[in-house]
Write an enzyme that holds these catalytic residues in place. Structure first.
Site, PDB file in Angstrom:
ATOM      1  N   CYS A   2       0.876  -1.186  -0.059  1.00 46.91           N
ATOM      2  CA  CYS A   2       0.074  -0.098  -0.124  1.00 46.91           C
ATOM      3  C   CYS A   2       0.813   1.106  -0.059  1.00 46.91           C
ATOM      4  CB  CYS A   2      -0.907   0.084   1.174  1.00 46.91           C
ATOM      5  SG  CYS A   2      -2.105   1.487   1.244  1.00 46.91           S
ATOM      6  N   GLU A 106      -3.940   1.393  -6.114  1.00 49.17           N
ATOM      7  CA  GLU A 106      -3.097   0.062  -6.645  1.00 49.17           C
ATOM      8  C   GLU A 106      -2.975   0.214  -8.005  1.00 49.17           C
ATOM      9  OE1 GLU A 106      -0.306  -1.487  -6.506  1.00 49.17           O
ATOM     10  OE2 GLU A 106      -0.967  -1.837  -4.429  1.00 49.17           O
TER      11      GLU A 106
END
Length: 224
Positions: A2, A106
């Protein structure tokens, strides 16, 4: 991993959602549409029996570190090994935190390209990513408070674009994650499972999100 997320809630909304008292004023806080490593981020910790909302620098610097640049490599911690890694094993026992967010990014790698995707809960609500925090002292003796975000194996939805995802805690597990009396791996590791893919959604957004210098609401619009 992340490496980018959003937090567009107000201070009041965060205080209400996490039953926490902010240690900063509304004027010191700004919504962010592109939170990036090395920035100061909002986090919830348990202190003296109360939940406190404050700022931590994203990129954990262990208390024993000689060079603060190590923080650039420690924006994430793998949940599977967090109790073994020297940089995290003490923090996971005593210094756990919640990192509030309302979505994360992402990148979908295909055909030599990287397409940014925004991932959020279907209910559009604020969620808590599992985090750790540390206190490091600089050469002048000033404390630097830093954090990292835990990751786990991707769920069914996320696996389409990546093999990892941040640990999103179930609301009923947030209190236990912040409970400093709980230190055993056997009680904490079960909290770090994949979030239910059926409760999440994702869509493509503009490549402008690639640069952390860009931080404005239009980043969150679906890509044409």
């Amino acid at each position: 991993m992340c490496g980018r997320y959003t937090l567009t809630a107000s201070v009041n909304e965060l205080e209400e959602r996490f039953h926490a008292k902010a240690s900063f004023s509304s004027s010191e806080y700004a919504k962010s549409y592109n939170v990036a490593p090395s920035q100061m981020v909002a986090a919830v910790i348990s202190a003296h029996g109360q939940y406190r909302l404050g700022f931590l620098k994203w990129g954990l610097i262990p208390s024993w570190a000689k060079d603060p640049k190590i923080g650039h490599k420690m924006i994430n911690a793998r949940s599977e090994t967090v109790f073994q890694k020297p940089g995290f094993r003490e923090a996971v026992k005593r210094r756990r935190c919640l990192i509030p967010a309302d979505s994360f990014f992402e990148w979908n790698r295909k055909d030599g390209t990287r397409e940014p995707m925004r991932i959020r809960l279907k209910n559009r609500g604020i969620f808590a990513m599992a985090g750790l925090w540390e206190k490091w002292m600089d050469q002048e003796g000033n404390p630097v408070f830093t954090c990292t975000i835990l990751t786990t194996k991707a769920n069914r939805m996320m696996a389409k674009i990546h093999d990892r995802m941040p640990v999103i805690l179930r609301r009923e597990d947030e209190e236990k994650w912040l409970d400093t009396s709980v230190t055993e791996a056997g009680r904490l590791l079960p909290l770090l499972s994949q979030y239910d893919a059926d409760l999440m959604e994702m869509y493509a957004v503009s490549e402008r999100v690639n640069s952390p210098k860009n931080n404005f609401p239009e980043l969150l619009l679906p890509k044409d």
